[in-house]
Write a protein that holds these residues in place. Sequence first.
Motif, PDB file in Angstrom:
ATOM      1  N   ALA A   1       0.843  -1.195   0.000  1.00 46.92           N
ATOM      2  CA  ALA A   1       0.000   0.000   0.000  1.00 46.92           C
ATOM      3  C   ALA A   1       0.873   1.238   0.000  1.00 46.92           C
ATOM      4  CB  ALA A   1      -0.931   0.010   1.207  1.00 46.92           C
ATOM      5  N   LEU A   2       0.339   2.300  -0.586  1.00 43.25           N
ATOM      6  CA  LEU A   2       0.991   3.608  -0.601  1.00 43.25           C
ATOM      7  C   LEU A   2       0.196   4.529   0.308  1.00 43.25           C
ATOM      8  CD1 LEU A   2       1.508   3.996  -4.466  1.00 43.25           C
ATOM      9  CD2 LEU A   2       3.092   3.017  -2.797  1.00 43.25           C
ATOM     10  N   PHE A   3       0.874   5.096   1.302  1.00 41.24           N
ATOM     11  CA  PHE A   3       0.228   6.043   2.207  1.00 41.24           C
ATOM     12  C   PHE A   3       0.840   7.418   1.982  1.00 41.24           C
ATOM     13  CE2 PHE A   3      -0.162   1.907   4.342  1.00 41.24           C
ATOM     14  CZ  PHE A   3      -1.541   1.858   4.473  1.00 41.24           C
TER      15      PHE A   3
ATOM     16  N   LEU B   1       4.769   6.662   1.964  1.00 40.92           N
ATOM     17  CA  LEU B   1       5.266   5.463   2.615  1.00 40.92           C
ATOM     18  C   LEU B   1       4.819   4.264   1.787  1.00 40.92           C
ATOM     19  CD1 LEU B   1       6.493   3.910   5.072  1.00 40.92           C
ATOM     20  CD2 LEU B   1       4.167   3.900   6.022  1.00 40.92           C
ATOM     21  N   ILE B   2       5.784   3.460   1.361  1.00 38.38           N
ATOM     22  CA  ILE B   2       5.499   2.212   0.658  1.00 38.38           C
ATOM     23  C   ILE B   2       5.568   1.094   1.681  1.00 38.38           C
ATOM     24  CG2 ILE B   2       6.235   0.633  -1.164  1.00 38.38           C
ATOM     25  CD1 ILE B   2       7.534   3.044  -2.543  1.00 38.38           C
TER      26      ILE B   2
ATOM     27  N   ILE C   1      -3.798   2.269  -2.596  1.00 38.54           N
ATOM     28  CA  ILE C   1      -3.443   3.625  -2.190  1.00 38.54           C
ATOM     29  C   ILE C   1      -4.625   4.223  -1.452  1.00 38.54           C
ATOM     30  CG2 ILE C   1      -4.234   4.701  -4.361  1.00 38.54           C
ATOM     31  CD1 ILE C   1      -1.814   6.634  -4.053  1.00 38.54           C
ATOM     32  N   GLU C   2      -4.337   4.994  -0.409  1.00 39.49           N
ATOM     33  CA  GLU C   2      -5.425   5.651   0.307  1.00 39.49           C
ATOM     34  C   GLU C   2      -5.953   6.803  -0.544  1.00 39.49           C
ATOM     35  OE1 GLU C   2      -4.024   7.214   3.986  1.00 39.49           O
ATOM     36  OE2 GLU C   2      -2.315   8.246   3.100  1.00 39.49           O
TER      37      GLU C   2
ATOM     38  N   ALA D   1      -6.813   1.518  -0.589  1.00 40.25           N
ATOM     39  CA  ALA D   1      -6.312   1.178   0.754  1.00 40.25           C
ATOM     40  C   ALA D   1      -6.830   2.147   1.807  1.00 40.25           C
ATOM     41  CB  ALA D   1      -4.789   1.163   0.757  1.00 40.25           C
ATOM     42  N   SER D   2      -7.864   2.918   1.471  1.00 42.33           N
ATOM     43  CA  SER D   2      -8.390   3.908   2.409  1.00 42.33           C
ATOM     44  C   SER D   2      -8.966   3.229   3.641  1.00 42.33           C
ATOM     45  CB  SER D   2      -9.483   4.739   1.738  1.00 42.33           C
ATOM     46  OG  SER D   2      -9.007   5.393   0.587  1.00 42.33           O
TER      47      SER D   2
END
Length: 390
Positions: A37-39, A62-63, A120-121, A145-146
Amino acid sequence: MNGPTPRGTEAAFPETTYVGRIARAREGLRARGLDAALFTGPENIFYLTGQQTPGYYTFQALILPAEGEPAFLLRELEVHNFLRNSFVAEYRAYGDGEAPLDALLALLRHRGLDGRRIGIEKSGWFLSIAFYEALRAALPDLADASGIVEAMRRVKSAEEIARIEEAMRQADAGIRAGLAAVRSGATENDLVAAMMGAAVAAGAEYMGMEPLVSSGPRSGVPHATWRRRRLEAGDAVFLEMSGCQDRYHSGLMRTAWLGEPPPLARELEAVVLEALDAAIAAARPGAPCAAPHRAARAVIDAAGMEDRFRKRSGYSLGVAFAPDWGEWQVASLHDSVDLPLAPGMCFHVPITLREWGAFTVGISESILITEGGGRILGNTPPRPIHVVTA
């Protein structure tokens, strides 16, 4: 870089705290079938890594792979800040002449994540539409990824609660200083200067949002704030602010009056206090987030004042960066939210009734949900309107 920078010396918590949070976030990834996920939101990045900077207006990410160590992408200027605030070992810095998207895709390839299921969020403030569309073109199977980290942030640890209590102490100091500065001839700016000076002197860092201070007819406008207006006899004065300790925030609202408030203001005050008490009494473990809102609305509606209250009754407190001091993505006290309350949740509960365009009577408390119900965190008296001799 001129010599090594010590790692994590300014982190808000020990490295073990972040290791535990990363492990829990990985569980969330696996539950959604994500390989990584990418934040990008500064709140979630801070929560998972400790990294904080006012430079989050430039792209950072952040990966987090479901297996393996995380990696961080950031602007080159932010590297020293990152090293002091975070324990993440791997990072990639891009220069001001380099496209962040290219750097991100290169880092994903380096980590062997290209072609994997990546989320990804989508709920943060700072992922632009243009960047998201370009990333989606490069990663057509990009998933959502929210909410993974937001769910982790709802219930605070003892260490987090201690930060919020400290932020509450700072807000108490600021609001008391603002109330003490209310007098005929003072300006709204004078009040804000007193509030901010007292809160900062009490230890506050920069807050996620500026104080809300307005007077006279301006005080009857939601979210109006200071504009140099000079206070006059008969004015209502509205004050609201937060403290900030290690990015954890509080919230506190009070109303003052130069001279005796008119009968309508006293009527609104009585309903505000009863509604606030009802909301806090309903904030019990196992009840839905809607319960405190419904309790407050029942009082307000019974008084025939429903048109004066057009908002939620509260919102989660915790990690925040500008433009807000609340955790709007985490939880709200409103009819639409059935999420159950649990010990360790923290909320700001602001109850306001307005004579629109004339004045506001607003009083709030920040509370912690405990096994026995909502506990008020602040200690600023008085809860009724603060009356100052004109």
